[in-house]
Scaffold this motif. Structure first.
Motif, PDB file in Angstrom:
ATOM      1  N   GLY A   1       0.786  -1.347   0.009  1.00 36.76           N
ATOM      2  CA  GLY A   1       0.030  -0.087   0.027  1.00 36.76           C
ATOM      3  C   GLY A   1       0.730   1.213  -0.171  1.00 36.76           C
ATOM      4  O   GLY A   1       0.624   2.164  -0.616  1.00 36.76           O
ATOM      5  N   ALA A   2       2.020   1.259   0.614  1.00 35.89           N
ATOM      6  CA  ALA A   2       2.757   2.395   0.821  1.00 35.89           C
ATOM      7  C   ALA A   2       3.660   2.392  -0.584  1.00 35.89           C
ATOM      8  O   ALA A   2       3.853   3.599  -0.921  1.00 35.89           O
ATOM      9  N   ILE A   3       3.975   1.485  -1.458  1.00 32.23           N
ATOM     10  CA  ILE A   3       4.394   1.523  -2.698  1.00 32.23           C
ATOM     11  C   ILE A   3       3.559   2.304  -3.648  1.00 32.23           C
ATOM     12  O   ILE A   3       3.924   3.078  -4.404  1.00 32.23           O
ATOM     13  N   GLY A   4       2.203   1.822  -3.472  1.00 27.63           N
ATOM     14  CA  GLY A   4       1.098   2.406  -4.108  1.00 27.63           C
ATOM     15  C   GLY A   4       0.874   3.948  -4.119  1.00 27.63           C
ATOM     16  O   GLY A   4       0.353   4.427  -5.105  1.00 27.63           O
ATOM     17  N   ASN A   5       1.627   4.440  -3.137  1.00 28.68           N
ATOM     18  CA  ASN A   5       1.583   6.089  -2.752  1.00 28.68           C
ATOM     19  C   ASN A   5       2.434   6.700  -3.877  1.00 28.68           C
ATOM     20  O   ASN A   5       2.206   7.914  -4.080  1.00 28.68           O
TER      21      ASN A   5
END
Length: 564
Positions: free
Chosen positions: A329-333
């Motif tokens: 999810g953090a990568i997707g930011n």
């Protein structure tokens, strides 16, 4: 015709094959169930197997001394099968009560590694003594039934051994590929117990005991009903966490505060999602894989932000060990084009979406994401994809099925799938690693990547308590990583969610972020200069050392990193 076919001799041979099948179903299921308490270290698995085989040997030896004096062999065959079946049912009912004596044993001996292992073997042996001794005792009985004359004893024994071995092949196949995925561990044990009881009733038909069957049936039915309607509590005290408690009352208070909201026994692991006062947690075979607890969220997020902030423009990212999806999810930011995620357990993929979507930005619905349900190493062996960033955060290498993701050969495989300007971040479970294991793993990583740095997850830790354990991360690349403060600053401010995540960890500037880097390449070289060992496929040192750290509770601290 049927009477000639199903003689006592032929029926005993078929029954012995089915008995071998049920024995190996038990072995697979009991190993998984006992690992929920004893853990799944290489020592625990080996101890379980030793205890199982020791019981078989003892039973065969004891019955071998008496079998020639027995008259009604079919009756004894039936009684042994009945005993195994009843114990299989009782195992399910009594397993939760194993926690207290094992906790007492742990408290008494955990500081003494080899005495503890020997005591653990005795504990396993006592648990498995009754059923495995009866399993072993069946071999001489069936051999005696099937042997026709001394001139053909070798041929007859070969048939007996072959039938049992064939059943032993079918047992693990049925357990691992069919029964456990379809009906779970406890019901798999019940299937094996039912087979034993049915075999007992069949053998009684050939014995003088057949008139007593009608009296046995109600008792057998009661046991079967008890077994099929008994379910294990979702939360059992695992050896991972025993060292954090001082008394059994404290254990009970802690366990009573955990509210399971999901429980499933799958082919790879037993998965539990539970709510506590601190947050929502995901466990696999008793080990915490992910949670919304503040300490866990910090390292689950920062292991994404370290390479994503440092790389100038990552387009393709691979996340090995997806867990609850927080790192993904953090990568997707960030504005990446493609995100691949590896997770070996399909149940974890499902619960990540169902229970943790609120915390992982519902990342599995992002069209840029593709999830591969496969072992991380097998994926790298079979794909030609190359990535700008690879992040590996599987489970703890103390587990026998995970340690291959922390070896030199694995790091070399990852290196082959990095683009020229790519970065690889490897999580190290510092909260469960001793300084010795940590240094071996850093040295192993250093032997593969030309340029590396070592990072921690908490900038407040040094000022608050430098003696506390910390999560650490190794960042490797082909070329020296250029620290561009302006780039880091711009990326941190590019989206509100990034700013919020980092701010929640006390990271409000590029300087705060860079404070997480404990060692650059030169410091790492100095740190490992006296360490000559590597963690390899052929010699997985970490897998054997890590269980000792779990017992002694001597983990790496910030002082070990700063004052080396």
């Amino acid at each position: 015709m049927l009477k000639k076919l199903f003689t006592l001799r032929n029926t005993a041979l078929i029954a012995f094959g089915l008995s071998g099948m049920s024995a190996l179903i038990y072995e697979v299921a009991w190993s998984r169930l006992l690992s929920l308490i004893f853990g799944s270290t290489v020592y625990a698995v080996a101890t379980m197997l030793c205890a199982f085989m020791a019981g078989l040997a003892l039973g065969s030896y004891l019955m071998g001394r008496r079998v020639d004096k027995l008259k009604d062999l079919a009756k004894y065959f039936g009684l042994l099968e009945l005993g195994i079946g009843i114990y299989g049912i009782m195992f399910i009912i009594l397993l939760p009560y194993v926690q207290f004596p094992y906790f007492w044993l742990y408290q008494l001996l955990h500081s003494y590694f080899w005495p503890f292992l020997f005591a653990q073997f005795l504990f396993y042996f006592l648990i498995l003594l009754i059923p495995t001794t009866m399993m072993g005792a069946i071999f001489p009985v069936v051999s005696k039934i099937f042997t026709r004359d001394l001139k053909k004893i070798g041929e007859d024994i070969s048939y007996v051994y072959s039938a049992n071995s064939l059943g032993s092949v079918l047992g693990p196949f049925l357990a691992g590929f069919i029964l456990i995925p379809l009906i779970g561990l406890t019901k798999t044990v019940m299937v094996a117990a039912t087979i034993n009881i049915l075999l007992a009733l069949i053998m009684f038909r050939f014995s003088t005991f057949r008139s007593e069957i009608k009296f046995l049936l109600p008792i057998v039915l009661i046991f079967l009903v008890l077994g099929f309607y008994t379910s294990l509590p979702p939360i059992l005290l695992n050896s991972w966490f025993m060292g954090t408690y001082e008394s059994w009352d404290q254990v009970q208070d802690e366990l009573s505060a955990i509210k399971p909201i999901f429980y499933k026994e799958g082919p790879y692991s037993t998965v539990v999602v539970a709510q506590t006062e601190t947050g929502l947690g995901l466990k696999s075979d008793g080990h915490g894989e992910a949670s919304t607890f503040p300490d866990d969220m910090r390292h689950q997020l920062i292991q994404a932000y370290i390479p994503m902030l440092l790389h100038h423009s990552p387009e393709k990212v691979l996340n090995i060990g997806m867990g609850a999806g927080f790192t993904l999810g953090a990568i997707g930011n960030f504005d990446v084009q493609k995100m691949d995620a590896i997770e070996i357990d399909p149940i974890i993929v499902d619960v990540s979406s169902k229970y943790f979507s609120e915390f992982n930005n519902d990342i599995l619905k992002d069209p840029r994401v593709e999830v591969f349900v496969i072992d991380g190493r097998n994926y790298l062996l079979t794909t030609k994809e190359k990535y700008d960033v690879i992040i590996s955060a599987p489970s703890h290498p103390v587990s026998t099925g995970v340690s291959h993701l922390f070896t030199k050969e694995f790091f070399e495989l990852v290196k082959e799938h990095l683009n020229k300007d790519g970065m690889f971040l490897q999580w190290i479970p510092g909260h469960r690693f001793s300084p010795e294991e940590h240094k071996i793993l850093v040295n192993t990583f250093n032997s593969v990547f030309p340029n590396i740095s070592l990072w921690i997850d908490d900038i407040k830790a040094l000022n608050e308590n430098p003696n506390r354990s910390v999560e650490t991360f190794l960042l490797g690349s082909f070329e020296p990583i250029e620290i561009d403060r302006e780039q880091i600053k711009n990326k941190m401010a590019s989206k509100e969610i990034i700013k919020k995540n980092l701010g929640g960890m006390g990271i409000n500037s590029a300087e705060d972020f860079l404070f997480l880097m404990v060692m650059g390449d030169l410091q790492v070289q100095s740190f490992v200069q006296n360490e000559k060992r590597f963690n390899t496929d052929d010699k997985p040192i970490i897998e054997f050392l890590a269980p000792r750290s779990l017992l002694t509770m001597k983990f790496i601290t910030l002082n070990d990193l700063y004052l080396f």
